[in-house]
Motif scaffolding. Structure first.
Motif, PDB file in Angstrom:
ATOM      1  N   GLY A 167       2.406   5.087  -2.838  1.00 16.39           N
ATOM      2  CA  GLY A 167       3.999   5.637  -2.451  1.00 16.39           C
ATOM      3  C   GLY A 167       3.833   7.051  -2.102  1.00 16.39           C
ATOM      4  O   GLY A 167       2.914   7.869  -2.663  1.00 16.39           O
ATOM      5  N   GLN A 168       4.644   7.535  -1.325  1.00 14.18           N
ATOM      6  CA  GLN A 168       4.808   8.741  -1.034  1.00 14.18           C
ATOM      7  C   GLN A 168       5.998   9.282  -2.030  1.00 14.18           C
ATOM      8  O   GLN A 168       7.123   8.817  -2.166  1.00 14.18           O
ATOM      9  N   LEU A 169       5.737  10.460  -2.608  1.00 14.34           N
ATOM     10  CA  LEU A 169       6.418  11.204  -3.434  1.00 14.34           C
ATOM     11  C   LEU A 169       7.191  12.404  -2.459  1.00 14.34           C
ATOM     12  O   LEU A 169       8.433  12.402  -2.911  1.00 14.34           O
ATOM     13  N   SER A 170       6.563  13.201  -1.907  1.00  9.69           N
ATOM     14  CA  SER A 170       7.324  14.071  -1.278  1.00  9.69           C
ATOM     15  C   SER A 170       6.439  14.334   0.015  1.00  9.69           C
ATOM     16  O   SER A 170       5.369  13.573   0.367  1.00  9.69           O
ATOM     17  N   LYS A 171       6.578  15.413   0.723  1.00  7.43           N
ATOM     18  CA  LYS A 171       5.843  15.765   1.966  1.00  7.43           C
ATOM     19  C   LYS A 171       4.448  15.870   1.755  1.00  7.43           C
ATOM     20  O   LYS A 171       3.709  15.151   2.575  1.00  7.43           O
ATOM     21  N   ASP A 172       3.976  16.261   0.756  1.00  3.08           N
ATOM     22  CA  ASP A 172       2.447  16.345   0.332  1.00  3.08           C
ATOM     23  C   ASP A 172       1.874  15.864  -0.696  1.00  3.08           C
ATOM     24  O   ASP A 172       1.035  16.211  -1.513  1.00  3.08           O
ATOM     25  N   SER A 173       2.754  14.825  -1.253  1.00  6.23           N
ATOM     26  CA  SER A 173       2.285  14.256  -2.582  1.00  6.23           C
ATOM     27  C   SER A 173       2.450  12.751  -2.473  1.00  6.23           C
ATOM     28  O   SER A 173       3.516  12.045  -2.061  1.00  6.23           O
ATOM     29  N   TYR A 174       1.286  11.970  -2.934  1.00  7.45           N
ATOM     30  CA  TYR A 174       1.152  10.539  -2.510  1.00  7.45           C
ATOM     31  C   TYR A 174       0.775  10.085  -4.135  1.00  7.45           C
ATOM     32  O   TYR A 174      -0.338  10.485  -4.477  1.00  7.45           O
ATOM     33  N   VAL A 175       1.413   9.043  -4.615  1.00  3.47           N
ATOM     34  CA  VAL A 175       0.997   8.561  -5.887  1.00  3.47           C
ATOM     35  C   VAL A 175       0.101   7.108  -5.607  1.00  3.47           C
ATOM     36  O   VAL A 175       0.488   6.456  -4.870  1.00  3.47           O
ATOM     37  N   HIS A 176      -0.997   6.989  -6.446  1.00  2.00           N
ATOM     38  CA  HIS A 176      -1.912   5.988  -6.056  1.00  2.00           C
ATOM     39  C   HIS A 176      -2.033   5.309  -7.488  1.00  2.00           C
ATOM     40  O   HIS A 176      -2.695   5.880  -8.243  1.00  2.00           O
ATOM     41  N   HIS A 177      -1.821   4.006  -7.454  1.00  2.00           N
ATOM     42  CA  HIS A 177      -1.580   3.222  -8.952  1.00  2.00           C
ATOM     43  C   HIS A 177      -3.221   2.402  -8.758  1.00  2.00           C
ATOM     44  O   HIS A 177      -3.337   1.732  -7.817  1.00  2.00           O
ATOM     45  N   PHE A 178      -3.581   2.358 -10.038  1.00  2.00           N
ATOM     46  CA  PHE A 178      -4.833   1.500 -10.342  1.00  2.00           C
ATOM     47  C   PHE A 178      -4.981   1.007 -11.754  1.00  2.00           C
ATOM     48  O   PHE A 178      -4.077   1.667 -12.558  1.00  2.00           O
ATOM     49  N   ARG A 179      -5.697  -0.059 -12.037  1.00  2.00           N
ATOM     50  CA  ARG A 179      -5.978  -0.488 -13.323  1.00  2.00           C
ATOM     51  C   ARG A 179      -7.347  -0.740 -13.524  1.00  2.00           C
ATOM     52  O   ARG A 179      -8.248  -0.879 -12.677  1.00  2.00           O
ATOM     53  N   LEU A 180      -7.574  -0.241 -14.903  1.00  2.00           N
ATOM     54  CA  LEU A 180      -8.932  -0.426 -15.464  1.00  2.00           C
ATOM     55  C   LEU A 180      -9.123  -1.791 -16.427  1.00  2.00           C
ATOM     56  O   LEU A 180      -7.978  -1.668 -17.331  1.00  2.00           O
ATOM     57  N   TYR A 181      -9.738  -2.461 -16.299  1.00  2.00           N
ATOM     58  CA  TYR A 181      -9.865  -3.599 -16.971  1.00  2.00           C
ATOM     59  C   TYR A 181     -11.262  -3.426 -17.944  1.00  2.00           C
ATOM     60  O   TYR A 181     -11.566  -4.164 -18.919  1.00  2.00           O
TER      61      TYR A 181
END
Length: 121
Positions: free
Chosen positions: A84-98
């Motif tokens: 998802g986009q947080l701001s103009k130049d900041s994007y959040v990327h979600h992941f899981r470690l199993y």
């Protein structure tokens, strides 16, 4: 076997053993890129001093959920389950470690990018 800093060990005290092991391995991996500042908030472990660039926010019985902040969007469904986009130049990327092996060379590349973003400025 790496010893976690006291404040992190304290935060993890009542978390599932498997989640603690996954975090310890993730932390060890990040530490191999250079010294890491990790702060325990109420609900997360946040990496970064100037800019927070990585959060570990969910400690399940058999996984941990994490997010990386990057300067641009990297749609990579093999690694990230949500972006998802947080701001103009900041994007959040979600992941899981199993499991430990989930820290692939591709994920390490993104981890380094997020770290470099923190070190910029």
């Amino acid at each position: 076997n790496m010893t976690l800093p006291d404040h992190i060990a304290h935060f993890l005290k009542n978390k599932p053993k498997n989640a603690i092991d996954l975090f310890a391995n993730f932390y060890k991996c990040y530490s191999s890129f250079g010294q890491q500042e990790v702060e325990a908030t109420k609900t997360t472990l946040a990496f970064g001093t100037k800019k927070r660039y990585c959060y570990v926010y969910q400690f399940g019985k058999n996984f941990i959920s994490c997010s990386l902040k990057l300067n641009e969007l990297h749609e990579n469904p093999a690694i990230f389950f949500k972006c998802g986009q947080l701001s103009k130049d900041s994007y959040v990327h979600h992941f899981r470690l199993y499991e430990k092996e989930d820290i692939t060379p591709a994920l390490k590349k993104y981890m380094k990018m997020a770290l470099e973003r923190n070190q910029a400025d």
